[in-house]
Design a protein around this motif. Structure first.
Motif, PDB file in Angstrom:
ATOM      1  N   LYS A 133       0.666  -1.347  -0.078  1.00 36.22           N
ATOM      2  CA  LYS A 133       0.045   0.040  -0.063  1.00 36.22           C
ATOM      3  C   LYS A 133       0.872   1.320   0.162  1.00 36.22           C
ATOM      4  N   LYS A 134       1.970   1.165   0.359  1.00 37.54           N
ATOM      5  CA  LYS A 134       2.956   2.318   0.425  1.00 37.54           C
ATOM      6  C   LYS A 134       3.549   2.720  -1.028  1.00 37.54           C
ATOM      7  N   ARG A 135       3.699   1.489  -1.565  1.00 40.69           N
ATOM      8  CA  ARG A 135       4.432   1.702  -3.246  1.00 40.69           C
ATOM      9  C   ARG A 135       3.217   1.942  -4.123  1.00 40.69           C
ATOM     10  N   GLY A 136       2.234   1.192  -3.967  1.00 40.89           N
ATOM     11  CA  GLY A 136       1.100   1.388  -4.905  1.00 40.89           C
ATOM     12  C   GLY A 136       1.540   0.658  -6.098  1.00 40.89           C
ATOM     13  N   VAL A 137       0.713   0.472  -7.319  1.00 43.82           N
ATOM     14  CA  VAL A 137       1.090  -0.136  -8.500  1.00 43.82           C
ATOM     15  C   VAL A 137       1.673   0.532  -9.457  1.00 43.82           C
ATOM     16  N   ARG A 138       2.752   0.479  -9.918  1.00 42.64           N
ATOM     17  CA  ARG A 138       3.521   1.239 -10.871  1.00 42.64           C
ATOM     18  C   ARG A 138       3.236   0.646 -12.280  1.00 42.64           C
ATOM     19  N   VAL A 139       2.778   1.623 -13.373  1.00 40.82           N
ATOM     20  CA  VAL A 139       2.576   1.239 -14.681  1.00 40.82           C
ATOM     21  C   VAL A 139       4.106   1.632 -15.297  1.00 40.82           C
ATOM     22  N   THR A 140       4.592   0.629 -16.190  1.00 42.26           N
ATOM     23  CA  THR A 140       5.971   0.777 -16.795  1.00 42.26           C
ATOM     24  C   THR A 140       5.628   0.314 -18.171  1.00 42.26           C
ATOM     25  N   ASN A 141       6.772   0.459 -18.842  1.00 40.60           N
ATOM     26  CA  ASN A 141       7.080  -0.027 -20.397  1.00 40.60           C
ATOM     27  C   ASN A 141       5.853   0.728 -21.062  1.00 40.60           C
ATOM     28  N   ILE A 142       5.717   2.044 -21.120  1.00 41.53           N
ATOM     29  CA  ILE A 142       4.692   2.827 -21.878  1.00 41.53           C
ATOM     30  C   ILE A 142       5.446   3.929 -22.348  1.00 41.53           C
ATOM     31  N   VAL A 176      -3.482   2.737 -18.862  1.00 36.15           N
ATOM     32  CA  VAL A 176      -4.150   2.419 -17.634  1.00 36.15           C
ATOM     33  C   VAL A 176      -5.805   1.911 -18.275  1.00 36.15           C
ATOM     34  N   CYS A 177      -6.443   2.963 -19.248  1.00 33.50           N
ATOM     35  CA  CYS A 177      -7.843   2.657 -19.665  1.00 33.50           C
ATOM     36  C   CYS A 177      -7.790   1.682 -20.634  1.00 33.50           C
ATOM     37  N   SER A 178      -6.945   1.128 -20.972  1.00 29.19           N
ATOM     38  CA  SER A 178      -6.790  -0.111 -22.203  1.00 29.19           C
ATOM     39  C   SER A 178      -6.577  -1.449 -21.171  1.00 29.19           C
ATOM     40  N   ALA A 179      -6.317  -1.392 -19.875  1.00 27.84           N
ATOM     41  CA  ALA A 179      -6.106  -2.517 -19.049  1.00 27.84           C
ATOM     42  C   ALA A 179      -7.462  -3.067 -18.795  1.00 27.84           C
ATOM     43  N   ALA A 184     -11.927   3.840 -14.855  1.00 32.61           N
ATOM     44  CA  ALA A 184     -11.493   5.308 -14.740  1.00 32.61           C
ATOM     45  C   ALA A 184     -10.149   5.362 -14.056  1.00 32.61           C
ATOM     46  N   GLU A 185      -9.464   6.632 -14.109  1.00 34.67           N
ATOM     47  CA  GLU A 185      -8.247   7.065 -13.342  1.00 34.67           C
ATOM     48  C   GLU A 185      -8.700   8.381 -13.002  1.00 34.67           C
ATOM     49  N   LEU A 186      -8.181   8.715 -11.911  1.00 32.02           N
ATOM     50  CA  LEU A 186      -8.372  10.169 -11.329  1.00 32.02           C
ATOM     51  C   LEU A 186      -6.667  10.422 -10.731  1.00 32.02           C
ATOM     52  N   CYS A 187      -6.395  11.601 -11.063  1.00 31.46           N
ATOM     53  CA  CYS A 187      -5.032  11.871 -10.635  1.00 31.46           C
ATOM     54  C   CYS A 187      -4.699  13.391 -10.596  1.00 31.46           C
ATOM     55  N   TRP A 188      -4.156  13.686  -9.611  1.00 36.53           N
ATOM     56  CA  TRP A 188      -3.195  14.971  -9.666  1.00 36.53           C
ATOM     57  C   TRP A 188      -1.965  14.786  -8.954  1.00 36.53           C
ATOM     58  N   SER A 189      -1.058  15.744  -9.427  1.00 35.09           N
ATOM     59  CA  SER A 189       0.397  15.519  -9.036  1.00 35.09           C
ATOM     60  C   SER A 189       0.641  15.566  -7.461  1.00 35.09           C
ATOM     61  N   ASP A 190       1.548  15.087  -6.921  1.00 33.62           N
ATOM     62  CA  ASP A 190       2.039  15.427  -5.439  1.00 33.62           C
ATOM     63  C   ASP A 190       2.957  16.491  -5.628  1.00 33.62           C
TER      64      ASP A 190
END
Ligand code: AMP
Length: 259
Positions: A133-142, A176-179, A184-190
């Motif tokens: 939970k601290k790391r989360g899921v990291r999307v790579t190879n994109i 992400v949306c083709s996974a 859906a995805e929500l994002c704002w930067s830290d």
């Protein structure tokens, strides 16, 4: 394409706290320049100067590449982040989430910071599914495909959007949306200096919202909304973390829309 391809991954930290990460798929001739750019990013980040930088480079088997379409981009201009968050809630509901679940997703990001990856949220059980939970899921190879990069720069520049934040986020959200199973995805930067964010889904496209958090705040991250009735979690995570994906078309970019 005769030249060898490589995936390049950078992550950096300061006092063991995550500062920055980036993924690229590059041609061999661009390796030196890419490494230099990623090191510069890690050392000059607004979250602080990294004291640890890890760069991993791996040769790619071209047969493994999946080509995907981009999400089309539209920008919604909001006067402040309150308005921005209202807009995000509506967009999440348009993407198929209930009003209550949309609020939960938004509230998760309000409390989130310094994760390397994203929260993976199951929309029926309302549980978080990441193993760590601290790391989360990291999307790579994109990344963007090589034959669209020039045209993409021009199209983004015409819309005043030619910056790394947008370029990397649209590629990532398109993957992400083709996974399997992602709704859906929500994002704002830290990143405290960057207040824009987005909601993305297959139907909505990439809806960029100009203000989603107060300037100076270091709370932010990503929530991927997953529906377990549509796919298995293992397949979804494997796709996000492993599948080599190139976006092979320039997105349609719509004019700015006021809320
Ligand atoms: P950024 O937009 O790069 O400022 O990233 C904001 C947050 O999104 C990070 O702190 C992470 O929590 C998350 N994030 C960034 N890159 C990725 C990625 N490749 N996969 C999953 N989550 C990411």
């Amino acid at each position: 394409m005769k030249e060898d391809l490589y995936s390049i991954k950078m992550r950096s930290a300061r006092n063991t706290k995550h500062i920055s990460g980036a993924e690229r798929i590059i041609l061999e001739k661009d390796m030196g320049l890419s490494v230099q750019q990623l090191v510069t990013r890690a050392l000059g980040h607004s979250k602080g100067k990294s004291d640890f930088i890890n760069i991993k480079i791996k040769n790619i088997v071209k047969q493994d590449i999946e080509y995907i379409n981009p999400l089309d981009i539209r920008t919604v201009i909001t006067n402040d982040y309150f308005e921005g968050r209202e807009c995000a809630l509506k967009a999440l509901q348009k993407s198929g989430l209930s009003a209550e679940t949309s609020h939960l997703v938004l509230n998760m990001l309000k409390d989130c910071h310094t994760m390397r990856g994203a929260i993976l949220f199951e929309i029926n059980s309302r549980e978080r599914l990441e193993a760590d939970k601290k790391r989360g899921v990291r999307v790579t190879n994109i990344d963007w495909s090589f034959n669209v990069k020039q045209e993409l720069d021009k199209a983004l520049a015409r819309a005043n959007l030619n910056n790394n934040h947008v370029k990397e986020a649209v590629a990532l959200a398109s993957k992400v949306c083709s996974a399997p199973g992602i709704i859906a995805e929500l994002c704002w930067s830290d990143d405290p200096d960057y207040t824009a964010g987005y909601v993305a889904s297959k139907d909505l496209g990439y809806m960029r919202i100009t203000k989603l958090k107060p300037f100076g705040s270091n709370n932010g991250g990503r929530v991927f909304c997953f529906d377990s009735s549509k796919a298995s979690i293992e397949k979804c995570i494997e796709y996000l973390q492993e599948k080599i994906t190139l976006v092979n078309r320039v997105p349609v970019i719509n004019n700015n829309i006021w809320v």
